[in-house]
Design a protein around this motif. Sequence first.
Motif, PDB file in Angstrom:
ATOM      1  N   ASN A 177       0.825  -1.213   0.000  1.00  0.00           N
ATOM      2  CA  ASN A 177       0.000   0.000   0.000  1.00  0.00           C
ATOM      3  C   ASN A 177       0.856   1.259   0.000  1.00  0.00           C
ATOM      4  N   THR A 178       1.886   1.256   0.842  1.00  0.00           N
ATOM      5  CA  THR A 178       2.711   2.454   0.939  1.00  0.00           C
ATOM      6  C   THR A 178       3.379   2.745  -0.398  1.00  0.00           C
ATOM      7  N   PHE A 179       3.880   1.680  -1.042  1.00  0.00           N
ATOM      8  CA  PHE A 179       4.502   1.905  -2.350  1.00  0.00           C
ATOM      9  C   PHE A 179       3.471   2.401  -3.355  1.00  0.00           C
ATOM     10  N   ALA A 180       2.265   1.853  -3.299  1.00  0.00           N
ATOM     11  CA  ALA A 180       1.220   2.277  -4.233  1.00  0.00           C
ATOM     12  C   ALA A 180       0.858   3.743  -4.022  1.00  0.00           C
ATOM     13  N   MET A 181       1.054   4.230  -2.809  1.00  0.00           N
ATOM     14  CA  MET A 181       0.751   5.619  -2.504  1.00  0.00           C
ATOM     15  C   MET A 181       1.937   6.522  -2.839  1.00  0.00           C
ATOM     16  N   VAL A 182       3.139   6.047  -2.490  1.00  0.00           N
ATOM     17  CA  VAL A 182       4.314   6.912  -2.582  1.00  0.00           C
ATOM     18  C   VAL A 182       4.836   7.020  -4.013  1.00  0.00           C
ATOM     19  N   LEU A 183       4.922   5.891  -4.749  1.00  0.00           N
ATOM     20  CA  LEU A 183       5.576   5.928  -6.049  1.00  0.00           C
ATOM     21  C   LEU A 183       4.911   6.875  -7.050  1.00  0.00           C
ATOM     22  N   PRO A 184       3.576   6.782  -7.255  1.00  0.00           N
ATOM     23  CA  PRO A 184       2.989   7.751  -8.182  1.00  0.00           C
ATOM     24  C   PRO A 184       3.135   9.186  -7.696  1.00  0.00           C
ATOM     25  N   THR A 185       3.035   9.385  -6.385  1.00  0.00           N
ATOM     26  CA  THR A 185       3.166  10.745  -5.857  1.00  0.00           C
ATOM     27  C   THR A 185       4.548  11.305  -6.182  1.00  0.00           C
ATOM     28  N   VAL A 186       5.570  10.480  -5.989  1.00  0.00           N
ATOM     29  CA  VAL A 186       6.932  10.939  -6.278  1.00  0.00           C
ATOM     30  C   VAL A 186       7.095  11.193  -7.777  1.00  0.00           C
ATOM     31  N   PHE A 236      -3.123  12.295  -2.174  1.00  0.00           N
ATOM     32  CA  PHE A 236      -1.671  12.443  -2.180  1.00  0.00           C
ATOM     33  C   PHE A 236      -1.169  12.674  -3.604  1.00  0.00           C
ATOM     34  N   ILE A 237      -1.765  11.925  -4.546  1.00  0.00           N
ATOM     35  CA  ILE A 237      -1.251  11.913  -5.919  1.00  0.00           C
ATOM     36  C   ILE A 237      -1.612  13.186  -6.672  1.00  0.00           C
ATOM     37  N   VAL A 238      -2.874  13.624  -6.549  1.00  0.00           N
ATOM     38  CA  VAL A 238      -3.310  14.766  -7.355  1.00  0.00           C
ATOM     39  C   VAL A 238      -2.575  16.067  -6.994  1.00  0.00           C
ATOM     40  N   PRO A 239      -2.399  16.387  -5.701  1.00  0.00           N
ATOM     41  CA  PRO A 239      -1.623  17.585  -5.395  1.00  0.00           C
ATOM     42  C   PRO A 239      -0.210  17.522  -5.983  1.00  0.00           C
ATOM     43  N   ALA A 240       0.368  16.320  -6.041  1.00  0.00           N
ATOM     44  CA  ALA A 240       1.701  16.192  -6.637  1.00  0.00           C
ATOM     45  C   ALA A 240       1.657  16.488  -8.130  1.00  0.00           C
ATOM     46  N   PHE A 280       9.971  11.124  -1.505  1.00  0.00           N
ATOM     47  CA  PHE A 280       9.771   9.743  -1.071  1.00  0.00           C
ATOM     48  C   PHE A 280       9.739   9.675   0.452  1.00  0.00           C
ATOM     49  N   VAL A 281      10.725  10.302   1.076  1.00  0.00           N
ATOM     50  CA  VAL A 281      10.822  10.254   2.536  1.00  0.00           C
ATOM     51  C   VAL A 281       9.619  10.947   3.179  1.00  0.00           C
ATOM     52  N   TRP A 282       9.265  12.108   2.654  1.00  0.00           N
ATOM     53  CA  TRP A 282       8.143  12.856   3.249  1.00  0.00           C
ATOM     54  C   TRP A 282       6.845  12.092   3.170  1.00  0.00           C
ATOM     55  N   ILE A 283       6.552  11.592   1.966  1.00  0.00           N
ATOM     56  CA  ILE A 283       5.263  10.921   1.795  1.00  0.00           C
ATOM     57  C   ILE A 283       5.277   9.584   2.536  1.00  0.00           C
ATOM     58  N   TRP A 284       6.408   8.901   2.502  1.00  0.00           N
ATOM     59  CA  TRP A 284       6.529   7.636   3.222  1.00  0.00           C
ATOM     60  C   TRP A 284       6.238   7.835   4.714  1.00  0.00           C
ATOM     61  N   ASN A 285       6.776   8.893   5.278  1.00  0.00           N
ATOM     62  CA  ASN A 285       6.625   9.152   6.706  1.00  0.00           C
ATOM     63  C   ASN A 285       5.335   9.872   7.067  1.00  0.00           C
ATOM     64  N   ASP A 286       4.664  10.424   6.070  1.00  0.00           N
ATOM     65  CA  ASP A 286       3.512  11.269   6.353  1.00  0.00           C
ATOM     66  C   ASP A 286       2.450  10.481   7.130  1.00  0.00           C
ATOM     67  N   PHE A 287       2.210  10.921   8.333  1.00  0.00           N
ATOM     68  CA  PHE A 287       1.275  10.218   9.195  1.00  0.00           C
ATOM     69  C   PHE A 287      -0.071  10.940   9.255  1.00  0.00           C
ATOM     70  N   ILE A 319      11.241   1.609   8.342  1.00  0.00           N
ATOM     71  CA  ILE A 319      12.110   2.746   7.979  1.00  0.00           C
ATOM     72  C   ILE A 319      13.189   2.343   6.979  1.00  0.00           C
ATOM     73  N   LEU A 320      13.236   1.063   6.631  1.00  0.00           N
ATOM     74  CA  LEU A 320      14.283   0.628   5.711  1.00  0.00           C
ATOM     75  C   LEU A 320      14.222   1.283   4.322  1.00  0.00           C
ATOM     76  N   PRO A 321      13.059   1.280   3.658  1.00  0.00           N
ATOM     77  CA  PRO A 321      13.057   1.847   2.299  1.00  0.00           C
ATOM     78  C   PRO A 321      13.589   3.285   2.227  1.00  0.00           C
ATOM     79  N   PRO A 322      13.113   4.212   3.082  1.00  0.00           N
ATOM     80  CA  PRO A 322      13.704   5.554   2.996  1.00  0.00           C
ATOM     81  C   PRO A 322      15.202   5.567   3.284  1.00  0.00           C
ATOM     82  N   VAL A 323      15.646   4.747   4.233  1.00  0.00           N
ATOM     83  CA  VAL A 323      17.072   4.755   4.559  1.00  0.00           C
ATOM     84  C   VAL A 323      17.904   4.220   3.395  1.00  0.00           C
ATOM     85  N   VAL A 324      17.445   3.134   2.796  1.00  0.00           N
ATOM     86  CA  VAL A 324      18.171   2.571   1.661  1.00  0.00           C
ATOM     87  C   VAL A 324      18.245   3.591   0.531  1.00  0.00           C
TER      88      VAL A 324
END
Lengths: 292, 280
Positions: free
Chosen positions: B75-84, B144-148, B206-213, B255-260
């Motif tokens: 889910n997180t990737f589905a949200m973050v990747l298009p946004t980025v 998330f995606i449309v504002p981007a 990527f980091v911002w959207i990944w962490n966005d709570f 937290i691994l994906p953003p760190v990597v």
Amino acid sequence: MKRKMKRFEGYLYILPWLVGFLALQFVPLVNSLWYSFTDFQLLGDAKFVGFQNYRKLFSDPLFRQSLMVTFQYVLIAVPGKIIFALIVALILNQRLTGINLFRTLYYVPSILGGSVAISVLWKYLFMNQGVVNNLLAVVGLPGQDWLGNPNLALGTVSLVTIWQFGSSMLLFLAGLKQIPECLYEAAEIDGAGKLRVFFTITMPELSPIVLFNLVMQMINAFQDFTPAYVITQGGPLKSTYLYGLMLYDQGFKFFKMGYASALSWILFVIILFFTSLTFKSSQSWVHYGDDV
Amino acid sequence: MRKRSKPALILSYILLIILAYVMIYPLLWMIGAAFKSNEEIFGTVGILPKHPVFGAFSAGWKGTGQYGFSRYMINTFAMVLPTVAFTVISSTLVGYGFARFQFPFKKALFALMLSTLMLPATVIIIPRYIFFKHLGWLDSYLPFIVPALLGCFPFFNFMMVQFFRGLPLELDESAKLDGCGSFRILVSILLPLCKSAIFSVIVFQFVWIWNDFLNALIYISSVAKYPVALGLRMTMDISTEFDWNQILAMSLVSILPPVVLFFAAQKYFVEGIATTGMKN
């Protein structure tokens, strides 16, 4: 005809932003002002009620509490972060080998800090039986109820924020590299001491970056949410009930959209007030080089 | 800076190492704790587990509820990747537009964009929510995606403007003489030179959207669509205190994906921050 088109070619490229600005920033800004004068439960229609939301706010003890907590938080976290960032940048700004490694290590918390994972970690570190108290016991100091004591909880939460000083540090480092070496040489010839050099050369030259960091960090800190929400849920005794938490509760837990909009506009005015105050005061302490 | 005496040098190193240890200790502790038994987690201060256990990861990954962490990760990737991806596209276009074209009201519009850098997100959070609700976008990743897509992250637009301004105009002009249109110039001449700026946009966003709570909390309501931020918090809330090591193991995984990504693109990333100035 073609030339006329050419004049507007740039608009084609900025069009996405133009639409986004109007639809997702400008109109919402105006709308939230309008909502703040209405009684608006999410499922009903917005009913105009004049200043009622604002009047209610100023007699709401929770509002006063969250405002006070937020001011305290901003006063701890923002200067804490900036001073820390500056000191570390000063140490790093020497020709030492391996500086890049340290720079990277110090930056890592800044990539993670806003995440839930770090808030979870913080909660575990500062629990009564947590590592911090165990560490204190090793050196013979009494443990504290970091998250349960209303006098300590806000400080514990602020530590997460200060821990993420990485970006400010990188900006200071970039600024330090910009200071012309000749200024230092001249000072050395004049026989100025280290402290003197710091206050008459380094600080004035860095002051524009201090201003930038101060403004950006302040805007962010006034709106912070995640650490307080995850670590302490605003407690104990609302001692970490940041403004962002109050706004979230009113808007998305009780769905009082009008009341929450009034809250967000008050925050907007507060942020506006303090940023313009900072800019205004900066005329007397920010030094702009004449090489611009 | 200038040369230092040897004792001063050693002192600097000692300071730097102590500080680095204090800074990184929480993270090291988290890594160690993910391999500790629950009894060991809170009795000791050491980082390395005395009796390492490996069950926390698989148990945590499976989760306690209906959905496991594999679902939250996807889910997180589905949200973050298009946004980025859309952030990269929109900020490049907008940056190019402001940096390379003259058009009526350009100055005013640019000033407007700069001023939105300081617009607190909380002021517009309620009306945006209501707007997205009317569009039927709640409980989807569209908020998330449309504002981007529409360039609503002015920081990145500004970063790209600054970067394009730093590229010599002669590049565009010679291409123009060869008959290239403005879009061709952007894609085939300027973009290849924008690598470090684009990497910075990618890593930051990527980091911002990944962490966005907060936004995830507001917009995503069904557990099936939870990103890791929400999944992790829910796990923490519903689990008993005997699941400590599982929660820490999943915190670590989350937290691994953003760190990597950060370490992979580190070189460009630091350059990007140093040249344009950063928030956070």
